[in-house]
Motif scaffolding. Structure first.
Motif, PDB file in Angstrom:
ATOM      1  N   PRO A  19      -5.385   2.335  -5.112  1.00  0.00           N
ATOM      2  CA  PRO A  19      -5.385   3.068  -3.836  1.00  0.00           C
ATOM      3  C   PRO A  19      -6.139   2.335  -2.734  1.00  0.00           C
ATOM      4  CG  PRO A  19      -5.848   4.556  -5.655  1.00  0.00           C
ATOM      5  CD  PRO A  19      -5.888   3.156  -6.219  1.00  0.00           C
ATOM      6  N   ASN A  23      -1.579   1.530   0.713  1.00  0.00           N
ATOM      7  CA  ASN A  23      -0.841   2.296  -0.287  1.00  0.00           C
ATOM      8  C   ASN A  23      -0.789   3.781   0.051  1.00  0.00           C
ATOM      9  OD1 ASN A  23      -0.017   0.194  -1.925  1.00  0.00           O
ATOM     10  ND2 ASN A  23      -1.877   0.216  -3.150  1.00  0.00           N
ATOM     11  N   MET A  27       2.617   5.768   0.503  1.00  0.00           N
ATOM     12  CA  MET A  27       2.892   6.986  -0.249  1.00  0.00           C
ATOM     13  C   MET A  27       3.223   8.134   0.691  1.00  0.00           C
ATOM     14  SD  MET A  27       0.557   8.918  -3.107  1.00  0.00           S
ATOM     15  CE  MET A  27       1.247   8.206  -4.593  1.00  0.00           C
ATOM     16  N   ALA A  31       6.674  10.103   0.952  1.00  0.00           N
ATOM     17  CA  ALA A  31       6.693  11.555   0.793  1.00  0.00           C
ATOM     18  C   ALA A  31       7.441  12.223   1.944  1.00  0.00           C
ATOM     19  CB  ALA A  31       5.262  12.087   0.708  1.00  0.00           C
ATOM     20  N   HIS A 156       4.356  -2.221  -3.724  1.00  0.00           N
ATOM     21  CA  HIS A 156       4.444  -1.337  -2.552  1.00  0.00           C
ATOM     22  C   HIS A 156       5.614  -0.357  -2.641  1.00  0.00           C
ATOM     23  CE1 HIS A 156       0.980  -2.828  -0.688  1.00  0.00           C
ATOM     24  NE2 HIS A 156       1.479  -3.726   0.128  1.00  0.00           N
ATOM     25  N   TRP A 159       4.603   2.597  -4.899  1.00  0.00           N
ATOM     26  CA  TRP A 159       3.775   3.602  -4.228  1.00  0.00           C
ATOM     27  C   TRP A 159       4.627   4.485  -3.319  1.00  0.00           C
ATOM     28  CZ3 TRP A 159      -1.125   5.328  -4.650  1.00  0.00           C
ATOM     29  CH2 TRP A 159      -2.010   4.583  -5.445  1.00  0.00           C
ATOM     30  N   THR A 160       5.562   3.876  -2.610  1.00  0.00           N
ATOM     31  CA  THR A 160       6.424   4.644  -1.708  1.00  0.00           C
ATOM     32  C   THR A 160       7.300   5.611  -2.486  1.00  0.00           C
ATOM     33  OG1 THR A 160       6.463   2.668  -0.287  1.00  0.00           O
ATOM     34  CG2 THR A 160       8.008   4.430   0.241  1.00  0.00           C
ATOM     35  N   TYR A 161       7.862   5.140  -3.585  1.00  0.00           N
ATOM     36  CA  TYR A 161       8.691   6.003  -4.427  1.00  0.00           C
ATOM     37  C   TYR A 161       7.862   7.129  -5.041  1.00  0.00           C
ATOM     38  CZ  TYR A 161      11.893   7.444  -8.129  1.00  0.00           C
ATOM     39  OH  TYR A 161      12.711   8.179  -8.956  1.00  0.00           O
ATOM     40  N   GLY A 162       6.620   6.825  -5.403  1.00  0.00           N
ATOM     41  CA  GLY A 162       5.739   7.870  -5.914  1.00  0.00           C
ATOM     42  C   GLY A 162       5.542   8.986  -4.905  1.00  0.00           C
ATOM     43  N   GLY A 163       5.417   8.619  -3.621  1.00  0.00           N
ATOM     44  CA  GLY A 163       5.307   9.631  -2.583  1.00  0.00           C
ATOM     45  C   GLY A 163       6.562  10.478  -2.490  1.00  0.00           C
ATOM     46  N   LEU A 183      -3.777  13.048   0.538  1.00  0.00           N
ATOM     47  CA  LEU A 183      -3.423  11.674   0.886  1.00  0.00           C
ATOM     48  C   LEU A 183      -4.271  11.165   2.053  1.00  0.00           C
ATOM     49  CD1 LEU A 183       0.477  11.789   0.608  1.00  0.00           C
ATOM     50  CD2 LEU A 183      -1.122  10.721  -0.989  1.00  0.00           C
TER      51      LEU A 183
END
Length: 201
Positions: A19, A23, A27, A31, A156, A159-163, A183
């Protein structure tokens, strides 16, 4: 007279994958808009790191030694920008089906790392801890740039997909507000840790 490439790549993955302001921004963007819409922003974040790697490699830190007050001021201006981004994140609402909303683009992504104190600390550590004395400036800078680029293009988007996945789980529910505030809080905490913690870059 070389770069400890393997060791630096491990360091780069540990830093890019944990984090930090970038990131958290990725995220939050994932999201709000989803991975596909956020890809230009992700690309801008990746390329933006190169905008600090090369100046540092070619002597910007020498200027920092000669004019320390200038760099101290830039550090706090950068932190202020990240805090402003965090405030915007905290007040976002997901609503991923909104057609009128437009994800931040490539140019917005370019600004993230140049204004990210963690990125500056990480890059400086790369040159001071993993480059042997007498190594060619061009070779050292190119290897560090390649290692960080590789870590970024893999981590990267994750992290974006996790969001995006978090958003699908909480959008429209009470938890949505708490996710965005969390966040934002993590973004602020990551900057404060870099500024005052003196630990991991």
């Amino acid at each position: 007279m070389a770069v400890a490439t393997g060791a630096f790549l491990i360091f780069a993955v540990s830093q890019v994958g944990t984090p930090g302001p970038a990131n958290m921004a990725l995220m939050a963007t994932g999201a709000r808009y989803g991975l596909q819409a956020a890809l230009p922003f992700v690309a801008g974040v990746v390329v933006g790191k190169q905008l600090i790697i090369w100046p540092i490699g070619f002597g910007l830190m020498g200027l920092a030694d000669r004019v320390p007050l200038l760099f101290e001021a830039l550090k706090w201006i950068s932190a202020g920008y990240i805090f402003w981004l965090a405030w915007r994140v905290a007040n976002m609402r997901l609503d991923m089906d909104t057609k009128s909303a437009k994800a931040p683009g490539f140019k917005a992504g370019l600004l993230v790392h140049p204004l990210n104190p963690k990125a500056w600390a990480m890059t400086t550590t790369g040159f001071t801890a993993f480059v042997s004395a007498g190594t060619s400036t061009l070779n050292a800078t190119a290897l560090i740039a390649i290692c960080l680029f590789t870590a970024q293009i893999v981590l990267h988007p994750i992290w974006t997909y996790g969001g995006e996945r978090l958003a699908r789980a909480v959008a429209g529910h009470t938890a949505e507000k708490y996710l965005m505030w969390t966040l934002a809080a993590l973004t602020v905490a990551s900057v404060l840790y870099v500024l005052f913690g003196g630990g991991k870059a």
